[in-house]
Every structure is written in structure tokens, then in C-alpha cells.
Enzyme design. Structure first.
Site, PDB file in Angstrom:
ATOM      1  N   HIS A   1      45.767  26.439 125.008  1.00 49.51           N
ATOM      2  CA  HIS A   1      45.313  27.618 125.745  1.00 49.51           C
ATOM      3  C   HIS A   1      44.423  27.108 126.871  1.00 49.51           C
ATOM      4  CE1 HIS A   1      46.123  30.286 122.229  1.00 49.51           C
ATOM      5  NE2 HIS A   1      45.556  29.376 121.494  1.00 49.51           N
TER       6      HIS A   1
ATOM      7  N   CYS B   1      50.680  28.473 121.152  1.00 53.65           N
ATOM      8  CA  CYS B   1      49.975  28.619 119.871  1.00 53.65           C
ATOM      9  C   CYS B   1      50.684  29.557 118.880  1.00 53.65           C
ATOM     10  CB  CYS B   1      48.536  29.020 120.118  1.00 53.65           C
ATOM     11  SG  CYS B   1      47.483  28.598 118.713  1.00 53.65           S
TER      12      CYS B   1
ATOM     13  N   ARG C   1      39.709  24.326 110.803  1.00 57.69           N
ATOM     14  CA  ARG C   1      40.607  24.689 111.910  1.00 57.69           C
ATOM     15  C   ARG C   1      40.620  23.563 112.951  1.00 57.69           C
ATOM     16  NH1 ARG C   1      42.406  29.684 112.074  1.00 57.69           N
ATOM     17  NH2 ARG C   1      42.729  29.715 114.319  1.00 57.69           N
TER      18      ARG C   1
HETATM   19  N1  GLN Z   1      47.263  32.132 113.711  1.00 58.74           N
HETATM   20  C1  GLN Z   1      47.587  30.840 114.110  1.00 58.74           C
HETATM   21  C2  GLN Z   1      46.711  29.767 113.500  1.00 58.74           C
HETATM   22  O1  GLN Z   1      45.503  29.940 113.348  1.00 58.74           O
HETATM   23  C3  GLN Z   1      47.606  30.776 115.615  1.00 58.74           C
HETATM   24  C4  GLN Z   1      46.266  30.909 116.281  1.00 58.74           C
HETATM   25  C5  GLN Z   1      46.375  30.998 117.782  1.00 58.74           C
HETATM   26  O2  GLN Z   1      47.368  31.456 118.342  1.00 58.74           O
HETATM   27  N2  GLN Z   1      45.300  30.614 118.478  1.00 58.74           N
HETATM   28  O3  GLN Z   1      47.225  28.732 113.185  1.00 58.74           O
END
Ligand code: GLN
Length: 248
Positions: free
Chosen positions: A201, A97, A134
Site C-alpha cells: 500500500h 493486499c 502482523r
Molecule cells: N485481511 C488481510 C490480512 O490481514 C488483508 C489486510 C489488508 O488488506 N491490509 O492479512
């Protein structure tokens, strides 16, 4: 020959660790120790330098944009060139990520600020802005395993950034359910040499033991040749994998 040991570097273990990313390290340790393979772990944080010859496997997890910004600066100053050198020497890299984004060419934050990346993967990531939806939820992707079979990889994703691969990176897997790299082109993650980047994850490795063993075998092969990984009791892991396949 002396008993093999897996030498692992964990980058930014406190700053880059969300949604159980540290579980990947615990999983690697357990799968090595269960087979009598040594496991040597080195945490490398802000300011620490990385010796490209000292490790068989490098791991880095995810983070929110705030942590990611500080890490991006330190990564370029103290570690990026060495990680690139290690990857060119076929060291295994697993970046999840936020780290996946930072090991690409660039990450544009939701604020529009562009962070230069370590340039290991030929990819760019852009966050469309604070109002954008998101990419959150359980993910199932199909991975072409080295034994020629297609296996599912399961886990959890939560990212704002959308990643697009360039010609120098190939996808790790095809999305069956979820968003993956960008929610549009069906790709998930990236592969370059023995470096793997992914949005998954969950933690990734405990629920996907075939992928964990692939990383261990690949990482050991460089210094020890082919190391047979004896089967271990994966009933709990496979049950977790099966349950994740059914999640909505
Ligand atoms: N900050 C990044 C995003 O939101 C990665 C988030 C994460 O590692 N879960 O795209």
C-alpha cells in the site's frame, strides 16, 4: 487513429480501500491526463457484473478480514470468472493486499475459516491466528523492470496473512526490507501474465512512477499498440520514493 484512452475498472472502491489504495487510481488518472491520454473510470461494487472485454486495467485494494469475507462471496458470484477471462486476454490487473489474497486460490482467515479465491494467481494465503504477529511496516523491494534494470519499489504493508506462491506464479519483487509475501522466503507479490498482486500500500503507484507507467503502457498496448509515454515531471514522486527508501 483516435486518441487512446485507458479504461479502468475499480472493484469494490468503498469496501476494499485502506492505507490510501485509492491513490493508485488518482495516480493513473494524473499520468494519463498529463499526456493527453483519456481516462475512463468505472466503479464496480457488490452485485455488479464485469464485462471482460470492457477494460484495459482492473484494480482492487485491501481490506480487513470482515469486509474481505463479504467481498469474497460476491467476487466468486459476480466477477471472478470475468476477471480470469480478462487476465487470459492480457488485461492488466493490479490487486493490493486483501484483493491480492482473494485473487489467489484461497485465504484462510485468522478464525480458521477458509475463503475460496478467484484463482487468478497460483498462491495460497493463511493467517496463522489471532495471536500471530502482523507483518507491518515500511517495505522496500527490488523489482526486475521490463527495461532490464532492477528498480526499488517502496511502500507500506500491514497484513496478517502469509502468502506462498505455487509454480504458476512468479514473485513481483525481492524483499530488501520488510516482510513481503510471508516474511520468510524473501518474495514480494506475484505476477501472472499482466496481472500483478502485491502487499504494498502506501499508495503504491504514486511513489513508484516507473511501475505506474509500466502498467499504463502494458494496458494500452493491447488495443493501441505501442503508445509512447512522454516524460512527466516526477520530481515530487521521486523525492517521496527516495524518502521512503530511508524510512525504518
Ligand atoms: N485481511 C488481510 C490480512 O490481514 C488483508 C489486510 C489488508 O488488506 N491490509 O492479512
Amino acid at each position: 487513429m483516435s486518441a487512446p484512452a485507458l479504461r479502468v475498472a475499480h472493484l469494490y472502491p468503498r469496501l476494499m480501500n485502506i492505507y490510501g489504495d485509492r491513490g493508485n487510481i488518482m495516480c493513473l488518472r494524473r499520468r494519463c491526463e498529463a499526456r493527453g491520454i483519456g481516462f475512463e473510470l468505472t466503479d464496480l461494487s457488490t452485485g455488479d457484473r464485469l464485462d471482460p472485454a470492457a477494460f484495459d486495467l482492473i484494480f482492487a485494494g485491501g481490506a480487513q478480514d470482515r469486509e474481505q469475507r463479504g467481498v469474497a462471496e460476491d467476487l466468486l458470484a459476480t466477477k471472478a470468472a470475468a476477471v480470469r477471462e480478462a487476465v487470459e486476454r492480457d488485461v492488466v490487473l493490479l490487486a493490493v493486499c486483501g484483493a491480492y489474497q482473494l485473487f489467489g486460490r484461497s485465504y484462510r482467515e485468522s478464525t480458521g475459516v477458509e475463503l475460496p479465491g478467484a484463482g487468478i494467481f497460483d498462491l495460497r494465503t493463511e493467517h496463522p491466528g489471532p495471536g500471530a504477529k502482523r507483518c507491518i511496516g515500511n517495505i522496500v523491494a527490488e523489482w526486475g523492470a521490463p527495461d532490464g534494470t532492477t528498480r526499488t519499489i517502496v511502500g507500506f504493508e500491514n497484513h496478517g496473512g502469509r502468502t506462498r506462491l505455487g509454480p504458476g506464479a512468479r514473485p513481483l519483487a525481492r524483499v530488501r526490507r520488510g516482510f513481503g509475501n510471508n516474511g520468510e522466503d524473501g518474495t514480494e507479490g506475484a505476477v501472472y501474465r499482466n496481472a500483478i498482486g502485491t502487499y504494498i500500500h502506501g499508495s503504491l503507484l504514486p511513489k513508484n512512477p516507473a511501475l505506474a507507467d509500466h502498467l499504463i503502457a502494458t494496458a494500452l498496448r493491447r488495443r493501441h499498440g505501442e503508445v509512447a509515454l512522454a516524460p512527466i515531471d516526477d520530481r515530487a514522486e521521486l523525492r517521496a520514493h527516495e524518502a521512503a527508501l530511508r524510512l525504518r
